[in-house]
Design an enzyme around this catalytic site. Structure first.
Site, mmCIF file in Angstrom:
data_model
loop_
_atom_site.group_PDB
_atom_site.id
_atom_site.type_symbol
_atom_site.label_atom_id
_atom_site.label_comp_id
_atom_site.label_asym_id
_atom_site.label_seq_id
_atom_site.Cartn_x
_atom_site.Cartn_y
_atom_site.Cartn_z
ATOM 1 N N ARG A 17 -54.064 -41.312 -31.380
ATOM 2 C CA ARG A 17 -55.553 -41.453 -32.305
ATOM 3 C C ARG A 17 -56.344 -42.347 -31.716
ATOM 4 N NH1 ARG A 17 -54.029 -42.300 -38.506
ATOM 5 N NH2 ARG A 17 -56.505 -42.811 -38.475
ATOM 6 N N ARG A 49 -10.543 -27.881 -9.466
ATOM 7 C CA ARG A 49 -11.606 -26.902 -9.582
ATOM 8 C C ARG A 49 -12.003 -26.064 -8.265
ATOM 9 N NH1 ARG A 49 -12.065 -30.649 -13.645
ATOM 10 N NH2 ARG A 49 -12.990 -29.856 -15.495
ATOM 11 N N TRP A 76 -47.297 -41.991 -39.389
ATOM 12 C CA TRP A 76 -47.816 -41.654 -38.028
ATOM 13 C C TRP A 76 -47.021 -42.429 -37.184
ATOM 14 C CZ3 TRP A 76 -52.100 -38.561 -37.243
ATOM 15 C CH2 TRP A 76 -53.130 -38.287 -38.165
ATOM 16 N N TYR A 84 -40.309 -37.114 -39.606
ATOM 17 C CA TYR A 84 -40.955 -38.265 -40.366
ATOM 18 C C TYR A 84 -39.891 -38.533 -41.638
ATOM 19 C CZ TYR A 84 -42.645 -40.839 -44.133
ATOM 20 O OH TYR A 84 -42.752 -41.778 -45.317
ATOM 21 N N GLU A 98 -17.440 -37.371 1.208
ATOM 22 C CA GLU A 98 -17.954 -38.721 0.515
ATOM 23 C C GLU A 98 -17.345 -39.760 1.267
ATOM 24 O OE1 GLU A 98 -19.911 -40.066 -1.931
ATOM 25 O OE2 GLU A 98 -18.877 -41.873 -1.345
ATOM 26 N N CYS A 121 -25.680 -46.042 -12.585
ATOM 27 C CA CYS A 121 -26.740 -46.653 -13.677
ATOM 28 C C CYS A 121 -25.609 -47.398 -14.564
ATOM 29 C CB CYS A 121 -27.357 -45.626 -14.478
ATOM 30 S SG CYS A 121 -27.293 -43.875 -13.632
ATOM 31 N N ASN A 157 -28.677 -34.998 -11.349
ATOM 32 C CA ASN A 157 -27.801 -33.975 -11.820
ATOM 33 C C ASN A 157 -28.557 -32.540 -11.931
ATOM 34 O OD1 ASN A 157 -25.041 -34.571 -13.083
ATOM 35 N ND2 ASN A 157 -26.401 -36.396 -13.254
#
Lengths: 458, 458
Positions: free
Chosen positions: B448, B69, B440, B432, B32, B42, B311
């Protein structure tokens, strides 16, 4: 076109048919026993709780608005009999004294939209003043007036039943300053969730100051010397109550249909084909809370009383009567609700339901947050997911969390309707930005865990 | 396993491979250039804006956490050459003086996760103090320090570019007390939306006090006697500026790959197969902002720089190197963002893109609300929807609204990935309840309308 029932399904059917066929082509008559049409019963808890002005705000379209669109709405009028052979229905005014036999009117197409009736167990005292249902706007008004009438806080309220209506009413009564106790027969609130998820709801409700007593059976409504309710008795003890609200769920209201010999399912709901035509009856249609629908995950019929389905059924019926073609494919059992700031959602099958339907499946529970972990307002949420062994097919999702949790169930609902696997869900291209989601959306965190569970045991 | 680039894609690949293969089976080295690993670029706008503490909170996993790790992370180390034939890379410390030729290390599997570089036009004055990019945490720190250094408000800030980064930085600078001007070459802010939707964003930004100047080309960064930026000049006029932020988008950073002769697409991004293996190179993998991905709607390759994809790419690479099998099928172009309380989302194709891809389609715009219209906090939202003529296939959705608008795009994203039609979308079983949605859902209101548009013209 004759419509029985002036709420969501019936009036959507009428409106849609009218849009496709003018008054010179199609006469539309709608009978409604009450005084309101096209209202949102789902809004009653928020009206009672003082968040919404009622009842007018809960009415999407009044009888006069429907009339101005060429629909002959007859309120305070009930249909007492259906003559399938003669293609006619008998009706009379609700207030008529003496109640006459009523008059007949013929139909080319009949729409049954008779809704559901709340469960009301035959307990001693159940009809005492102070015991309220919350099914119709009139019920809502009665409860609202009763709460206004007390004028002192805290009042003691007992809600019987901890399903959707029960928890929403618990919130409403809390908002009105009541001390609230919820009594539930099952081991957890929200029997529409797996027990471990229901336990999260229970803990949250306790944290909100709602006393939640589970595994208890109401045996009696206790009344005082004035005849009014003063407590609710279970096998163990009495819970003092100035007001009692029943939230025990509903059953399809199909007594008229039954008397006419129309086909009913195990739940008592009318059986229809995907065009919402009653099976075996070319000119009879049914939609809304009085029908059974196909559960697309289990493949079995199911009764789901929800305004959003009622609207879709009504539209389907209206299009078909109006000369178009439309079908309603079924449901996956999506529901979302909240109690105070706790959001609760489900879609697809619970563990019990998946077992009953014969699936072999893995089930996982994943913890995540509603936004990027570092973003202000990120709240924990828990997602439980069921996936079929062998195929990887998604079977169900339950979500409990705070702001931003509930509507995430829609991702799973669409995936269920599309027959997606949990593997496919891990690569869904969902909206990501720190204020909206972690890089792995919580539903995908659960999907990854489900994939791992399937792999480890396959 | 050698990884070039220690952010989302590279370190996800490393972590996933490590989960599947222990240190005795697989050695993992990650290079890196900077000092941070696995960070959320972000999140920079929210750090600069003061909503999030930075930079530590934006780091999901530090180099030391990765090392614990079993991943050998070498920060401040850059790879200068890839020798595909010899399966080795040349690296050196970034701070080395004099910069030596570096040393070689071999690989069995190479992962290119070199990210993207921000566009930085060759304008006079572009390198003056006070002109900031916001690509890396170091960029964020420099901008943060600069804003802290002023100490007086209001400061004048100019943002060049009104795409995602531009509008997010506009909000951040507004939150920091700056008077903000956004300069955009195109006719509307958010070139990632159709013009009519971009116009809604423009109006909302004006309402927030963000001066938004469109259709203007920056020609020069004006500096004062101290050499610092003091204004931004366009063809028409000069906009005074104490600080300038560049938000002009990014291009894949693939100079190393290009020098090695690896295949690049039209955007300059690396070309991979669905396993994220670089095409034609069995032991070279690539993911994140440096690759092109398949757009599943248009069927064409596309460059989408987003942490959530990075990711997923990384996980795919890690599983494959670790001995499993996983593919990344592609994207549908979902993105969500906000400027203050205005939420902006899209998925699938814009009108221009659909035309370029050769579709015949209908496009509709529908107004709705985030909750039941009568529920407190119901906010208007606008949904634009594209659907293919003939098939009814959903092609794209754009949403602009307030709270509760943005993540609704996920319903359309899943529907796009499933290849659903707008007819199917009208009967989706979405969650809903009055606090969450009208009966709706707004996406279904648009569906629709799209169905009606297709029918009226078919």
């Amino acid at each position: 076109m004759v419509v029985i029932g002036g709420d969501a399904a019936g009036m959507s059917a009428a409106s849609q048919a009218r849009r496709l066929r003018g008054p010179d082509e199609l006469e539309i008559v709608a009978f409604e026993r009450g005084t309101f049409t096209s209202y949102s019963a789902c809004g009653i808890p928020y009206w009672v709780g003082g968040e919404v002005d009622g009842p007018d705000a809960l009415v999407a379209r009044t009888p006069d608005e429907h009339r101005s669109r060429g629909i002959d709405v007859r309120t305070r009028t009930e249909v007492t009999e259906i003559d399938l052979e003669g293609r006619r229905v008998r009706f009379r005014g609700v207030g008529d004294r003496p109640a006459g036999p009523g008059r007949w009117t013929g139909y080319d197409d009949l729409v049954l939209a008779t809704g559901a009736r709340p469960l009301r167990p035959a307990l001693p005292g159940i009809d005492a003043p102070g015991v309220h249902g919350v099914q119709s706007l009139d019920d809502g008004q009665a409860l609202f007036d009763a709460l206004e009438g007390y004028g002192v806080t805290p009042r003691r309220a007992v809600v019987v039943g901890a399903g959707y209506i029960g928890i929403e009413m618990a919130e409403a009564l809390l908002n009105r300053g009541c001390a609230v106790t919820v009594l539930e027969r099952g081991p957890q609130p929200m029997p529409t969730l797996d027990p471990s998820m229901g336990a999260l709801v229970r803990d949250a409700m306790s944290g909100m100051g709602i006393e939640t007593v589970t595994g208890t059976e109401v045996t009696r409504i206790v009344t005082g010397e004035d005849g009014r309710v003063c407590a609710v008795a279970t096998g163990e003890r009495e819970y003092p109550a100035d007001v009692v609200v029943l939230g025990l769920g509903v059953r399809p209201e199909t007594s008229l249909a039954e008397a006419a010999g129309l086909p009913l399912g195990a739940s008592g709901g009318l059986l229809t084909d995907p065009s919402m035509r009653v099976r075996g009856h070319e000119h009879v249609w049914a939609g809304g809370d009085c029908v059974e629908v196909l559960d697309l995950v289990s493949g079995r019929p199911r009764h789901v009383a929800l305004g959003t389905h009622a609207n879709k059924h009504g539209r389907t019926i209206g299009v078909n009567i109006g000369g178009g073609r439309l079908t309603f494919p079924g449901v996956v059992g999506t529901a979302v609700s909240k109690v105070c700031d706790l959001e609760i959602a489900r879609t697809g099958l619970l563990e019990d339901e998946a077992e009953a339907a014969g699936f072999r499946f893995a089930v996982v529970t994943a913890e995540s947050t509603s936004r990027a972990g570092y973003f202000p307002g990120a709240r924990p949420m828990t997602v439980r997911m069921l996936a079929e062994r062998g195929t990887g097919r998604l079977l169900g999702v339950q979500i409990v969390g705070r702001e931003g949790a509930g509507k995430r169930v829609d991702v799973a609902a669409v995936a269920l309707m599309a027959g997606m696997t949990v593997q496919q869900m891990t690569v869904l291209d969902l909206g990501y930005a720190p204020p909206f989601s972690p890089v792995w959306d919580p539903v995908q965190v659960a999907a990854r865990k489900a994939v791992a569970a399937l792999e480890s045991a396959d």
